[in-house]
Design a protein around this motif. Structure first.
Motif, mmCIF file in Angstrom:
data_model
loop_
_atom_site.group_PDB
_atom_site.id
_atom_site.type_symbol
_atom_site.label_atom_id
_atom_site.label_comp_id
_atom_site.label_asym_id
_atom_site.label_seq_id
_atom_site.Cartn_x
_atom_site.Cartn_y
_atom_site.Cartn_z
ATOM 1 N N LEU A 165 -11.098 -36.829 15.131
ATOM 2 C CA LEU A 165 -10.641 -35.511 14.687
ATOM 3 C C LEU A 165 -9.537 -34.975 15.600
ATOM 4 O O LEU A 165 -8.611 -34.314 15.156
ATOM 5 N N GLN A 166 -9.650 -35.306 16.882
ATOM 6 C CA GLN A 166 -8.618 -34.875 17.823
ATOM 7 C C GLN A 166 -7.280 -35.486 17.433
ATOM 8 O O GLN A 166 -6.248 -34.815 17.450
ATOM 9 N N VAL A 172 -5.873 -33.595 14.464
ATOM 10 C CA VAL A 172 -5.307 -32.294 14.837
ATOM 11 C C VAL A 172 -3.952 -32.486 15.500
ATOM 12 O O VAL A 172 -2.984 -31.798 15.187
ATOM 13 N N ALA A 173 -3.906 -33.457 16.409
ATOM 14 C CA ALA A 173 -2.657 -33.701 17.130
ATOM 15 C C ALA A 173 -1.549 -34.117 16.160
ATOM 16 O O ALA A 173 -0.445 -33.580 16.188
ATOM 17 N N GLY A 218 2.273 -32.696 15.133
ATOM 18 C CA GLY A 218 3.395 -33.501 15.621
ATOM 19 C C GLY A 218 3.213 -34.078 17.007
ATOM 20 O O GLY A 218 4.151 -34.573 17.605
ATOM 21 N N PHE A 219 1.994 -34.010 17.533
ATOM 22 C CA PHE A 219 1.746 -34.525 18.878
ATOM 23 C C PHE A 219 1.210 -35.958 18.847
ATOM 24 O O PHE A 219 0.541 -36.356 17.904
ATOM 25 N N THR A 220 1.499 -36.672 19.924
ATOM 26 C CA THR A 220 0.896 -37.966 20.161
ATOM 27 C C THR A 220 0.049 -37.824 21.408
ATOM 28 O O THR A 220 0.569 -37.525 22.482
ATOM 29 N N ILE A 221 -1.258 -38.023 21.283
ATOM 30 C CA ILE A 221 -2.149 -37.811 22.418
ATOM 31 C C ILE A 221 -2.106 -38.963 23.407
ATOM 32 O O ILE A 221 -2.114 -40.117 23.013
ATOM 33 N N LYS A 222 -2.042 -38.624 24.670
ATOM 34 C CA LYS A 222 -2.175 -39.648 25.700
ATOM 35 C C LYS A 222 -3.578 -39.597 26.296
ATOM 36 O O LYS A 222 -4.251 -40.607 26.425
ATOM 37 N N THR A 223 -4.007 -38.402 26.672
ATOM 38 C CA THR A 223 -5.355 -38.239 27.205
ATOM 39 C C THR A 223 -5.918 -36.923 26.683
ATOM 40 O O THR A 223 -5.209 -36.133 26.065
ATOM 41 N N HIS A 224 -7.173 -36.711 26.962
ATOM 42 C CA HIS A 224 -7.747 -35.422 26.609
ATOM 43 C C HIS A 224 -8.868 -35.084 27.576
ATOM 44 O O HIS A 224 -9.265 -35.912 28.402
#
Lengths: 143, 143
Positions: free
Chosen positions: A115-116, A119-120, A124-130
């Motif tokens: 789900l994260q 949302v990202a 328009g985001f690309t997740i690296k960490t959370h």
DNA sequence: ATTGAAATTGATAAGCCGTCTCAAGAACAG
DNA sequence: CTGTTCTTGAGACGGCTTATCAATTTCAAT
């Protein structure tokens, strides 16, 4: 002979790509860092001072930051202290924290991670960490 | 007449329960704090110094910590600075943070929150608050 | 309203954590 | 080997936050 050939390679790879050097200190710090799930710079300093009494605290900090850049560690702020998480050993995990007794439970949940990503992506985001921390009361402290 | 009767009540309730007192400073700081989504102690200090030049920075810190205990605020560490989030004004929200340009996008996702409850329940925890931060690159910085 | 115990404030000192500085030493390419 | 470049260790430094404490304010009980 290192006990952590995979992580050692990650480190060497990072060093090579950034014109950094492979030193005795970096090897030693990595070895001890990988022994734990998460640790503070200060604790690591004390552990290592037995092995190498001349190792400076500044070097610990510098090296832990290096590990973060190499993707081997992740800094996390718990109240006043900064924990450096070992993210290479096992998969990324999140935390359940009891606000009463301080108990910490680690967990992992693929559905949340998925789900994260959604949302990202929709932003328009690309997740690296959370970082996900749940604060509340454990079963013992609820009473 | 305050513009934030609900939050004011939360504060008064907390004060009453802890033998703390209702002061002019606490009212003033709450009023300004609620005007924003999130703010640092330093920024709030500057804003308030126009209204009350004698208000001390220590009082700002003390009061923001008080708000955290009362559930009106939540401290969040972003890099070197500490942001105090207004969690009472709108519903709880989480953050998408671009590690390159520092851009912050707020979001809310009921599905994630529901899964968090499930994880907590299966570990015997009752959640009071949580913090979810996703770090990555925004669309602009990905190139 | 007055009083008095208890909490709060403001100013500043103090503390903590992490980074910076820099001379001496180590790594590594040629 | 040799020279260049990076790293280290020790301590100084800096920013952010909390501790200290006398003066002031709050508020419950007169």
């Amino acid at each position: 002979m290192s006990k952590h050939p995979k992580e050692m390679d990650v480190l060497k790879d990072h060093l090579g790509k950034h014109q950094l050097k492979y030193t005795r200190q970096r090897e030693l710090i990595l070895e001890f860092f990988l022994k734990q799930e998460h640790i503070t710079a200060e604790e690591l300093y004390h552990q290592l001072s037995r092995k190498d009494p001349h190792l400076g605290l500044a070097t610990i900090y510098r090296t832990l930051n290096l590990f973060c850049e190499a993707g081997l560690a992740q800094a996390r702020h718990f109240g006043t202290q900064t924990q450096y998480d070992n993210v290479s050993h096992k998969g990324h995990h999140d935390h359940l924290i009891c606000t009463d007794c301080g108990k910490i439970v680690e967990f992992e949940n693929c559905d949340i991670e998925r789900l994260q990503e959604e949302v990202a992506a929709s932003n328009g985001f690309t997740i690296k960490t959370h970082r996900l921390e749940l604060y509340g009361l454990c079963s013992r402290c609820r009473h």
